[in-house]
Design a protein around this motif. Sequence first.
Motif: not given
Lengths: 663, 477
Positions: B121-136
Amino acid sequence: MISNDRYNIIVIGAGHAGCEAGLASARMGMRTAIFCTDIESVAMMPCNPSIGGTGKGHLVREIDALGGEMGLNIDKTFIQSKMLNTSKGPAVHSLRAQADKHRYHQEMLHTIEQQERLDLIAGEITGLVVDKETAAGDEDTSGQGYRCTGRVTGVTTADGRTLSADAVIICTGTFLGGKIFIGDDVTVSGPAGMPPACELGENLRELGFPVRRFKTGTPARMLRDTLDYSKMKEQKGDDHIVPFSFMNEDKTYDIQQISCWLSYTNEETHRIILDNIHRSAMYSGNIVGVGPRYCPSIEDKVSRFTDRKRHQLFVEPEGLDTDWMYIQGMSSSLPEDVQHAFYSTIPGLEHASIVAPAYAIEYDCVDPLSLKPSLESKILDNLFCAGQFNGSSGYEEAAAQGLIAGINAVRKLRGESPLVLRRDQAYIGVLIDDLVTKGTNEPYRIMTSRAEYRLLLRQDNADRRLTPIGYEYGSVSEERYQRYLTKTERVDAEIARLRSKRTDIDSFRAFLVRHECDLQAGVLDEATIERKKRDIAETGNQTFADILRRPVITYDDLAEIDDESRPSLGINEKTEVEVILKYDGYIRKQINEVEKMRNLESKNLSEDLVYNDIKGLRLEARQKLTEIRPRTLGQASRISGVSPADINVLLIYLEKEMRSSQR
Amino acid sequence: MSETIAAISTAPGEGGIGIVRVSGPASLDIMRKMMSGCPDEVTPRHAYYGKVVADSYESDPETIDEAVFLYMKGPASYTGEDMLEIQGHGSNVSLRAILRAVVSSGIDGVRMAEPGEFTKTAFLNGKMDLTQAEAVIDIIKAKTELSLGIAESQKEGRLGDAVRDIRSMLLDILAEMAVDIDYPESEVYDEYDSPEEESKDSSSEFVNRLRWVISDVQDLMDSAYIGRIAREGVRAVIAGKPNAGKSSLMNALLGEGRVIVTDVPGTTRDTVEETASVAGIPIVLVDTAGLRETEDQVEKIGIERTTRALASADIVILVFDGSEKLDEEDEKVLQFIEKMNTGNLIAVINKEDLGRTVSSEDVLSRLPDASVISTSLIGSAANEAARRISEKIGEILDLGNIDVRESNIITNERHLQLLRNAEMNLDEAIVMLQNGEPMEVAELSVRYAFNSLGTIIGEEAGDEVLDRVFSKFCLGK
């Protein structure tokens, strides 16, 4: 007959799918031709003489709401009408009508002949003309899944001509590579002895289509006067006739309905079948096609359910001007002598004269996983497919696909987005999504249990669900749309009124006591009634909408406590008001689910997504996604082998792509 | 999306504090409902201290824990949605109790979080950097595999078998409902003379069968009790007046001198938890402060804790000083226990060496269901007493024959929640059928129950119902 060799759209086959496809295409402004091997095959009913039934009746209502022809045509030609499931709730009420087969064909033929821009041509189509240069799809590096190899530009005919077309719709039914089996006897034939289409199947195989064999069967036909009706149980139609079509809602039908008859097999019937089972075509190994589980032959029933001492069968008239009677429940591929022997053990059929034996028929169809949700082929651009060719079964399933294929072929030519109905919008959506997402290993039949949002997909609200959509997509006439608007306005206004309307507390309680206690005296016991009375005495006043939610109260009952503000509604409007209010509470339970799915459904997946490059997807998911190429995340989530975790990975991937592109 | 998700977000095991995290539009509603005395205006990012209750709108809500409530208004939060953190005591028991209360709060759209869902949810709401996508993706994968592993092991185990059995019963019911709805004119059994008779009164038949299924689901939920024992141990609470010998008993059971034992009453001012193993079963021994009137603030809190500990006990071990007559304080303890009406009760009459003023009969006359042991909790007698008490504990729980590790257990709060969902939906279906509401509506509730059970063993809903329909019934034209 052929005025011009150039058509916008050519439809191959004039069955229930072909008729809807052709009519939709012509009505939406395209020059259209429907080809059939024989004019007699137009809207022919080669199996049961009825339209509708559970699930199927819903489809007919939806076809009608989208501007299709099936509902109107059966309303003109039915000889018995019955609403099924009336003991249950309105979501599963299903209309079924016995059709006069010949008149059904005649009326549809007439409609097609009257239709502007539409030609009906007797002739066999032998192949597709393909332009390989214009393959639109990008090179698919994965090497898996169905790849676009070109665009269809026309067809070739058996008499050696080539006709060009911008789009082609295949609706070949059981005619394509048709083979009829009666015991050892194998005949290359379409249904009911119609000429088959033999070459097109080969052409499709050469073009790389995943063609396979399915089979189905039909029972014997018997002469009306040779049956003994005193030994069978009469099945009458309903006293009050409800038409299929929204356009006929105000009409009253005062026809002489024809009865069906119920009888049963017995142990002697079963003994004869089992003694001769080795002579059945199904057991001879001649048939390679897969038959449907829900439409088993009598030899299947007897050998699979050995504990059953009898099976029921219905004797149904095929029309007013024919003496043929259809023996529902008794399809078979046993030789004719065995058929004679076992049919004559059945009460009422002892001296039956069989005019056409039961047979099994095998035919070519395509793996529907090679289709897009628009019913366009993934292999050839501008080629659309509908009906049994797509692995379905049933007149109604065919007609529904034919209509959608017709609409979408037109929209494709106009460069517009296709009409793809969601599973929460229509049984048509469930049908097509099941076919193109899950595929099928047997001829596919619609059933209400296949719909997860069954409470929303009622036959009574088909117009509300689909007519505005059909209007937007161009398949619904102005006249129908205006009628829909008028009805909907009246219904909505009445619902709004009932939501705030109350009577005084004393009348309210007296009303409840009358309906929930006094009128239930025979149904409920004394103690329950007393308890109810006490409850009612303490119940605070409610709006009419709330009162209507109580199980035994009907909209008509409310008139007793209503006043002059009550409008005089038509019977269908009343039904709609009642159902909407009564079902309101139940439906809420489904809304959350629907919203979740809509959210996934709104996330589009590009056709040329390379799933192998997406990190985090499991191997099985990569393969399945590559094969099926879902259009939306919602569709992806329904593929078996794609887990919720894979969906999450895709969700993250899509978000990442979107943000990258915004940079 | 309109859903609100919740999960325990601190690592399992006993820590000082533990956090239940909630994300979604209902976060604030949950705080209002679960915090006793929640202020009308809640300031985001402000720490509120209060009692955690199941329903603050009730007049006398039961306290689950005391905690710090922290509300964060989206998008200024980890997930970008409204969030609530309930920071309670670190024990598994209380965190689970809080989580359970959150998801069964009755507020619309609240459910347990899927593995990795907060991060997602954090990622989809833009709370995380793009580079963190893989980590997510890695986190989601890892967590999913972990929970799939659990589901996988449940598939094999007795829980899997039990759930499969229940599902199969439901499948029969669903198949028959499907036939009833989709084949209204079909005769599916021989004994009826006409299709109409066959479907007669099918709803009362379904009600009876659904009742059986519900009772099986409830049995399974009851086994959650044993599951909890395997996971967290039996909670044996030692109670008695100050200086009766509770801490000595605890030390004897533990075999080590962890609790300070002195002659001054009230030494143990707080509850002390220790885990021992009795007959292979982990036992959480809770030594409590005595129950008595006191002005000492600290001791007062201890006494309050004692009452709470007693309420959550699986076994209560009462310790009496047998050398003195039962006094007012003993009386208080007895009254409390009588009121509690607990079945699992061991009474230890201590200080036998100093004289037997209190007899077994004295205790039994007040607590007829108790197992009574007279002993001295000093020296080797203490060890002997500990052995006898251990035996009693084993007897009381009747666990002698159960190998806990392989028993039919629910070890997972999520599974319990899914069972509860199933129970609720089945209950709803029964009520609907009884009220004469449409079958297809009741069927929906049965279907939801069926799906909940499927989630426990990681089975996706597919065409099982139709498969069952066609294997069981002879249908079709």
